[in-house]
Design an enzyme around this catalytic site. Sequence first.
Site, PDB file in Angstrom:
ATOM      1  N   SER A 234       1.897  -1.368   8.569  1.00 23.40           N
ATOM      2  CA  SER A 234       2.633  -1.923   9.721  1.00 23.40           C
ATOM      3  C   SER A 234       1.713  -2.288  10.872  1.00 23.40           C
ATOM      4  CB  SER A 234       3.705  -0.940  10.190  1.00 23.40           C
ATOM      5  OG  SER A 234       4.691  -0.792   9.204  1.00 23.40           O
TER       6      SER A 234
ATOM      7  N   HIS B 173       8.376   3.009  15.302  1.00 26.66           N
ATOM      8  CA  HIS B 173       8.003   1.620  15.018  1.00 26.66           C
ATOM      9  C   HIS B 173       8.411   0.704  16.173  1.00 26.66           C
ATOM     10  CE1 HIS B 173       6.287   1.175  11.001  1.00 26.66           C
ATOM     11  NE2 HIS B 173       6.982   2.243  10.657  1.00 26.66           N
TER      12      HIS B 173
ATOM     13  N   ALA C 111      13.461  -5.849  10.872  1.00 27.05           N
ATOM     14  CA  ALA C 111      13.586  -4.520  10.266  1.00 27.05           C
ATOM     15  C   ALA C 111      14.722  -4.570   9.246  1.00 27.05           C
ATOM     16  CB  ALA C 111      13.893  -3.479  11.333  1.00 27.05           C
TER      17      ALA C 111
ATOM     18  N   ALA D 251       2.224   5.096   1.510  1.00 28.00           N
ATOM     19  CA  ALA D 251       2.772   5.603   2.765  1.00 28.00           C
ATOM     20  C   ALA D 251       1.633   5.934   3.725  1.00 28.00           C
ATOM     21  CB  ALA D 251       3.624   6.840   2.499  1.00 28.00           C
TER      22      ALA D 251
ATOM     23  N   GLU E   4      17.354  -6.851  13.337  1.00 25.80           N
ATOM     24  CA  GLU E   4      17.648  -5.874  12.297  1.00 25.80           C
ATOM     25  C   GLU E   4      18.593  -6.551  11.318  1.00 25.80           C
ATOM     26  OE1 GLU E   4      19.049  -2.184  13.960  1.00 25.80           O
ATOM     27  OE2 GLU E   4      17.338  -2.052  15.324  1.00 25.80           O
TER      28      GLU E   4
ATOM     29  N   SER F 167      -0.564   4.093   5.063  1.00 28.51           N
ATOM     30  CA  SER F 167      -1.847   3.450   4.760  1.00 28.51           C
ATOM     31  C   SER F 167      -2.277   2.474   5.845  1.00 28.51           C
ATOM     32  CB  SER F 167      -1.776   2.731   3.412  1.00 28.51           C
ATOM     33  OG  SER F 167      -0.787   1.723   3.439  1.00 28.51           O
TER      34      SER F 167
ATOM     35  N   GLY G  88       0.834  -1.194   0.000  1.00 26.82           N
ATOM     36  CA  GLY G  88       0.000   0.000   0.000  1.00 26.82           C
ATOM     37  C   GLY G  88       0.866   1.239   0.000  1.00 26.82           C
TER      38      GLY G  88
END
Length: 175
Positions: free
Chosen positions: A20, A54, A38, A15, A66, A17, A13
């Site tokens: 997350s 986040h 991430a 930005a 990460e 939206s 989608g």
Amino acid sequence: MSTDNGDIIFITGGARSGKSSYAQQLALSLSSNPVYVATAKVWDDDFEKRVQRHKNDRDERWINYEEQRNVCQLPIENKVCIIDCVTLWLTNFFIDTKNDIDAALVLFKTQINALHKMPGTFIIISNEIGMGVHAESEIGRKFTDLQGWANQYTAAKASKVILMVSGIPVNIKEK
């Protein structure tokens, strides 16, 4: 939740939206201890603030990693795992390959193929950057092409594809 092969759920989608937050709710509905991967490289202070926001969205139930490139080398087998996000993951490959679309796409596809073969549920978040304004620069247009092809490839491998629109999940594909 796990399967003999990787179950890919692809969430895409624009930005802001709701991708997350939807992915996190979904992961928590499937596992009491989901994994969050991430893929971002922190480029500046503003981006660091976004990353921190986040991180603050996740509590002690989450296992956090990460990893900017080799997601499949993490201990995520037989887990419910969010990979956030394809755009930043691709950026790492695109820079590594000196903006070679074909080489970057091969590196990305190798990771998606490995996830597809690995037991577990992999919720992969991406952006639909090609739905916005046409990129002004050649490098921007090349990256938009790369992102589009990577999204198509991931969606083809996915058992479920969800398009987020204004915080609302729209089911695009379900096997």
